[in-house]
Design a protein around this motif. Sequence first.
Motif, PDB file in Angstrom:
ATOM      1  N   THR A  33      23.747  12.700  21.200  1.00 47.28           N
ATOM      2  CA  THR A  33      23.434  12.636  20.334  1.00 47.28           C
ATOM      3  C   THR A  33      24.146  13.553  19.564  1.00 47.28           C
ATOM      4  O   THR A  33      23.868  12.854  18.069  1.00 47.28           O
ATOM      5  N   GLU A  34      24.239  15.163  19.583  1.00 44.28           N
ATOM      6  CA  GLU A  34      25.462  15.311  18.211  1.00 44.28           C
ATOM      7  C   GLU A  34      26.520  14.852  17.746  1.00 44.28           C
ATOM      8  O   GLU A  34      26.283  15.034  16.786  1.00 44.28           O
ATOM      9  N   ILE A  35      26.809  14.117  18.322  1.00 44.67           N
ATOM     10  CA  ILE A  35      28.381  13.757  18.171  1.00 44.67           C
ATOM     11  C   ILE A  35      28.091  12.988  17.274  1.00 44.67           C
ATOM     12  O   ILE A  35      28.424  12.128  16.425  1.00 44.67           O
ATOM     13  N   ALA A  36      27.207  11.446  17.592  1.00 40.70           N
ATOM     14  CA  ALA A  36      26.562  10.268  17.126  1.00 40.70           C
ATOM     15  C   ALA A  36      26.041  10.478  15.945  1.00 40.70           C
ATOM     16  O   ALA A  36      25.893  10.401  14.297  1.00 40.70           O
ATOM     17  N   GLU A  37      25.183  11.916  15.647  1.00 43.75           N
ATOM     18  CA  GLU A  37      24.415  12.509  13.937  1.00 43.75           C
ATOM     19  C   GLU A  37      25.623  12.682  13.118  1.00 43.75           C
ATOM     20  O   GLU A  37      25.756  12.639  11.977  1.00 43.75           O
ATOM     21  N   LEU A  38      26.980  13.401  13.526  1.00 40.04           N
ATOM     22  CA  LEU A  38      27.805  14.255  13.346  1.00 40.04           C
ATOM     23  C   LEU A  38      28.911  13.127  11.744  1.00 40.04           C
ATOM     24  O   LEU A  38      29.152  13.267  11.302  1.00 40.04           O
TER      25      LEU A  38
ATOM     26  N   GLU B 296      27.241   3.577  10.650  1.00 41.50           N
ATOM     27  CA  GLU B 296      25.359   3.751  10.572  1.00 41.50           C
ATOM     28  C   GLU B 296      24.592   4.215  10.690  1.00 41.50           C
ATOM     29  O   GLU B 296      23.693   4.973  10.480  1.00 41.50           O
ATOM     30  N   TYR B 297      24.463   3.690  12.110  1.00 38.46           N
ATOM     31  CA  TYR B 297      23.571   4.047  13.158  1.00 38.46           C
ATOM     32  C   TYR B 297      23.464   4.185  14.319  1.00 38.46           C
ATOM     33  O   TYR B 297      24.618   4.032  15.023  1.00 38.46           O
ATOM     34  N   PRO B 298      23.071   5.997  14.276  1.00 37.00           N
ATOM     35  CA  PRO B 298      23.637   6.770  15.564  1.00 37.00           C
ATOM     36  C   PRO B 298      23.176   6.349  16.608  1.00 37.00           C
ATOM     37  O   PRO B 298      23.790   6.078  18.243  1.00 37.00           O
ATOM     38  N   TRP B 299      21.808   5.515  16.637  1.00 43.07           N
ATOM     39  CA  TRP B 299      21.826   4.775  17.985  1.00 43.07           C
ATOM     40  C   TRP B 299      22.118   3.714  18.236  1.00 43.07           C
ATOM     41  O   TRP B 299      23.106   3.251  19.508  1.00 43.07           O
ATOM     42  N   ALA B 300      23.049   3.071  17.464  1.00 41.56           N
ATOM     43  CA  ALA B 300      23.795   1.839  17.953  1.00 41.56           C
ATOM     44  C   ALA B 300      25.354   2.401  18.404  1.00 41.56           C
ATOM     45  O   ALA B 300      25.522   2.548  19.881  1.00 41.56           O
ATOM     46  N   PHE B 301      25.687   3.699  17.683  1.00 42.43           N
ATOM     47  CA  PHE B 301      26.622   4.215  18.227  1.00 42.43           C
ATOM     48  C   PHE B 301      26.904   4.880  20.302  1.00 42.43           C
ATOM     49  O   PHE B 301      26.967   5.190  21.063  1.00 42.43           O
ATOM     50  N   ARG B 302      25.494   5.528  20.454  1.00 42.41           N
ATOM     51  CA  ARG B 302      25.241   5.550  21.438  1.00 42.41           C
ATOM     52  C   ARG B 302      25.001   5.113  22.802  1.00 42.41           C
ATOM     53  O   ARG B 302      25.684   4.834  23.498  1.00 42.41           O
ATOM     54  N   LEU B 303      24.455   3.665  22.039  1.00 46.00           N
ATOM     55  CA  LEU B 303      24.541   2.248  23.077  1.00 46.00           C
ATOM     56  C   LEU B 303      25.785   1.809  23.292  1.00 46.00           C
ATOM     57  O   LEU B 303      25.983   1.399  24.420  1.00 46.00           O
ATOM     58  N   SER B 304      26.501   1.931  22.244  1.00 47.14           N
ATOM     59  CA  SER B 304      28.235   1.200  22.368  1.00 47.14           C
ATOM     60  C   SER B 304      28.798   2.189  23.523  1.00 47.14           C
ATOM     61  O   SER B 304      29.358   1.968  24.262  1.00 47.14           O
TER      62      SER B 304
ATOM     63  N   THR C  62      29.764   9.900  28.921  1.00 50.26           N
ATOM     64  CA  THR C  62      30.134  11.829  29.183  1.00 50.26           C
ATOM     65  C   THR C  62      31.295  12.228  29.189  1.00 50.26           C
ATOM     66  O   THR C  62      31.804  13.133  29.295  1.00 50.26           O
ATOM     67  N   LYS C  63      33.106  11.619  28.485  1.00 50.06           N
ATOM     68  CA  LYS C  63      33.976  11.315  28.298  1.00 50.06           C
ATOM     69  C   LYS C  63      34.395  12.206  27.174  1.00 50.06           C
ATOM     70  O   LYS C  63      35.533  12.990  26.979  1.00 50.06           O
ATOM     71  N   LEU C  64      33.382  12.290  26.022  1.00 51.35           N
ATOM     72  CA  LEU C  64      34.071  12.252  24.802  1.00 51.35           C
ATOM     73  C   LEU C  64      34.015  14.196  25.117  1.00 51.35           C
ATOM     74  O   LEU C  64      33.857  14.755  25.121  1.00 51.35           O
TER      75      LEU C  64
ATOM     76  N   ASP D 141      36.742   2.368  18.155  1.00 53.60           N
ATOM     77  CA  ASP D 141      37.813   2.729  18.854  1.00 53.60           C
ATOM     78  C   ASP D 141      37.782   3.998  18.355  1.00 53.60           C
ATOM     79  O   ASP D 141      38.081   5.109  18.375  1.00 53.60           O
ATOM     80  N   ILE D 142      36.415   4.506  17.812  1.00 52.90           N
ATOM     81  CA  ILE D 142      36.002   6.545  17.639  1.00 52.90           C
ATOM     82  C   ILE D 142      35.501   6.546  18.954  1.00 52.90           C
ATOM     83  O   ILE D 142      36.282   7.292  19.465  1.00 52.90           O
ATOM     84  N   ILE D 143      34.685   5.805  19.283  1.00 56.15           N
ATOM     85  CA  ILE D 143      35.056   6.286  21.018  1.00 56.15           C
ATOM     86  C   ILE D 143      35.767   6.456  21.795  1.00 56.15           C
ATOM     87  O   ILE D 143      35.834   7.333  22.421  1.00 56.15           O
ATOM     88  N   ASP D 144      36.938   5.792  21.281  1.00 57.74           N
ATOM     89  CA  ASP D 144      37.823   5.114  22.997  1.00 57.74           C
ATOM     90  C   ASP D 144      38.699   6.657  22.081  1.00 57.74           C
ATOM     91  O   ASP D 144      39.284   7.363  22.808  1.00 57.74           O
TER      92      ASP D 144
END
Length: 437
Positions: free
Chosen positions: A86-91, A99-107, A115-117, A132-135
């Motif tokens: 959640t903190e990473i998505a908001e940052l 644009e949307y933290p919820w979409a990032f969390r879902l992705s 769990t690997k971030l 790509d951000i997630i990877d």
Amino acid sequence: MNQPPRVAPRSPNEALKPVAPPSPPPKVRRRRRSPFIAMLSGLFTAALVLAGLVGGGIAFVESRSRAPGPLANDRVLIIPRESGLTEIAELLQREGLIEYPWAFRLSALLSGNWTKLKAGEYLFKARVSQRDIIDIIAEGKAVEHSVTIPEGLTSEQIIARLKDNELLTGEIIQVPREGAMLPDTYKFQRGSTRQAMVDRMTRDQRRILNDIWARRPADLPIKTPQELVILASIVEKETGRADERTRVAGVFINRLNRKMKLQSDPTIVYGLVGGKGTLGRGILRTEISQATPYNTYVIDGLPPGPIANPGRAALEAVVNHSRTKDLYFVADGSGGHAFAESLEQHNRNVARWRQVEAGRREAGKPAPEASIDKAEPPPSPDSRTEAPGGARSQSAQGGAEGTRARAFDASEGTDRDPLLNRSFDLNSPKVVPALRP
């Protein structure tokens, strides 16, 4: 199929009469459906509809996560330690990467990488996609910085450089012994510990030393790997030119074979200041004869330990030294040295160097900054049977005590330091005057 038997009419009139239709079959009583079965049927239908919706949603989210993001320019972003999804998505949203933290969390949940971030410093290219951000964060592809440790620094000087680097963290448990670290350019990530860097340097030095020691020639007058490091450290401090290392090493090897004193100026300096590495001035005449365990004008053979941390090239130069008969060398006025096999030839080289110095003084040029940590060549021909290995000591005649040396120096700490710039010509005269008869 059994057909009912046909009945023959008894009269033509009876045959013309229609046959009565058969009676309808008895009604079958329908069993009442169980409420449980009805519930299961409804749930199944609802599950199918939900699966369709979820599948469509997942397909939509996946397509959006691979689409170019809103970031307009390349951006370096630091993910703090202990940051959750959640903190990473908001940052990322605050910094304009998504644009949307919820979409990032879902992705992140759908990719299985949530769990690997990892915390760290990351470089994100313009228009980077959410996937790509997630990877990048999950694989820990953090920005790499570098620290360059020049050859010829003492362990104390190397530790000081690591402490001055603000991207490194933590304290250093203990300063390694002299010559135990390998000078090189090292890559690291922000937040790496200084102790980890020290451990890496010492590990690399052991590996390189073992490899070079295994390839030493049989006639090398060096008995242990530690002695190899000692001589390589002297070679490293005597010349800043890569093309001279093997020849300088050859001079000291020849002197060891002849049981001659090495008489190297940098050993005087180390005997006086130790790990500080530099006097910051010329060597006094009284210091040349001052007895210290490291002063090779006084002791025989090698000093008890290295006087700096030599690089791989200096270690290689010792085991692959030039096979010459050189016993002397002196600065030649062009940033290098003039070598000699005999004392007579060496004295001519010293005289030529003095002519270069005299020409500079007549032209009003200041003495080179490289004069620190060096002793001045004798002002007149050296009549002793054994001149210094570096041929830079002051004779008992001439030269006031405390005057700065004017010979070439590879000392650390000036803007002309060849350890920092190997190609820099310390003196760079246009024309070196010919030796006058």
